[in-house]
Design an enzyme around this catalytic site. Sequence first.
Site, PDB file in Angstrom:
ATOM      1  CD  GLU A  90      -3.064  -1.035   2.059  1.00 28.38           C
ATOM      2  OE1 GLU A  90      -2.757  -0.532   3.316  1.00 28.38           O
ATOM      3  OE2 GLU A  90      -4.282  -1.534   1.975  1.00 28.38           O
ATOM      4  CD  GLU A 112      -4.002  -5.977   2.739  1.00 24.83           C
ATOM      5  OE1 GLU A 112      -4.884  -5.309   3.287  1.00 24.83           O
ATOM      6  OE2 GLU A 112      -2.862  -5.863   2.609  1.00 24.83           O
TER       7      GLU A 112
END
Length: 476
Positions: free
Chosen positions: A176, A374
């Site tokens: 991320e 995710e």
Amino acid sequence: MSGFKEGFLWGGAVAAHQLEGGWQEGGKGASVADVMTAGAHGVPREITDGVLPGKNYPNHDAIDFYHRYKEDLQLFAELGFKCFRTSIAWTRIFPKGDEQQPNEAGLQFYDDLFDECRKHGIEPVITLSHFEMPYHLVSEYGGWRNRKLIDFFVRFASVVFERYQHKVKYWMTFNEINNQANFHEDFAPFTNSGLKYQPGEDREPVMFQAAHYELVASALAVKAGREINPSLQIGCMIAMCPIYPLSCAPNDIMMAMNAMHRRYWFTDVHVRGAYPQHLLNYFARRGFELDITEEDRAALKQGCVDYIGFSYYMSFATKATPDNPQLDYDESKSLVSNPYVQKSDWGWQIDPVGLRYSLNWFWDHYQLPLFIVENGFGAIDVQESDGTVDDQYRIDYLAAHISEMKKAVEEDGVDLMGYTPWGCIDLVSAGTGEMKKRYGFIYVDKDNEGNGTLNRSKKKSFAWYQKVIASNGESL
Ligand code: P53
């Protein structure tokens, strides 16, 4: 017939610091996650100056996967996992980050872990840096504001590519990486980049500089990985929260476009190996003078990623306001509530259609294979007296998202490699440090204060996800 391709990577995802524990075992050094206390929804985690006595640091022991991974992998095998996404804690391999030689005990731990995965026919999918860089690199070097970190990271990446090349095929560099677009808060700059800001410091150019060094380090790691073994697949990892305009007013549309530019340019650099012109123009307009060399530009071009890994939990919305004539996006101020969707107990907007939209957005922009690494629903689970957990809300969330993912593959034609829901076993929340925010198919008996037996048990969603995998996504 299911449209998911042969060998579709169904599995689950975690990160080392959120489940391993054993924070000082096997020679491990302290990471940035080891100096963060527990917070809650609306209560930020405190970032302390090193590890202080009397504070609650939930990542120190986490769920003790370090000692229990065999039992946990047995459960993942029972679920039918084809793959298991975790990270290598950088501090097990280079405890301080700036050593010349790696720590053999740390290397051995991951050898054993990957062997155990392979024994069950589970393919490890590995993130190199998932919110757990060595704390020493923060206290001694200022984190990623320092160019020296490029060499440290590339050394770490090369050591683990070399060591595990025959056990691990799928890799991602920085988890991320684009969270730090939210630079006004302290969490993302610290977890992404080990940045601690001085009071009054102009944060934005520091963030861009740190992100640039990370992108160069990522590209050099990709290049090194390919040289070590051309069959490795090395991707990036982007937190995808698509930003919608609140209305069809033209300035709302432009505001949303600018917001997407400011949150997702990282993907352009990873995929195309160059900065988008809109960002270079923004640097010029704001007078940011960044250290970006010709050599860096060449490195970026040579280290483009093989695939795009991304997380998807929620969508955002934004609108234009009169006090912002240039329609600049500031993540701490520019987001508005979307009246068309529900929210989780932590205020995350639940939007399954947004996943289909995101898959199409990535595919239209980049035409690279995509991997949903995710997705999931953080919720408060209640364990009944007989030990069961009826988490129908989690099943509903995941089923709705998988159903949209299916449309993206079958109807829209995006190339999707796999799906690994987050926190397949309950673990420490990254954002809040809580245990109470649970994502798992497997319940772990531990509470926010650290009490509990650490026993593992199956929730209702366990049998459900097992069937999803066995039917290749047909049975939802
Ligand atoms: P937690 C923010 C927005 C989207 C994803 O998050 C995020 C975050 C940071 O909190 O993080 C990812 O645990 C991250 C995982 C994290 C997971 O989402 O705050 O990659 O480490 O645990 C869920 O509920």
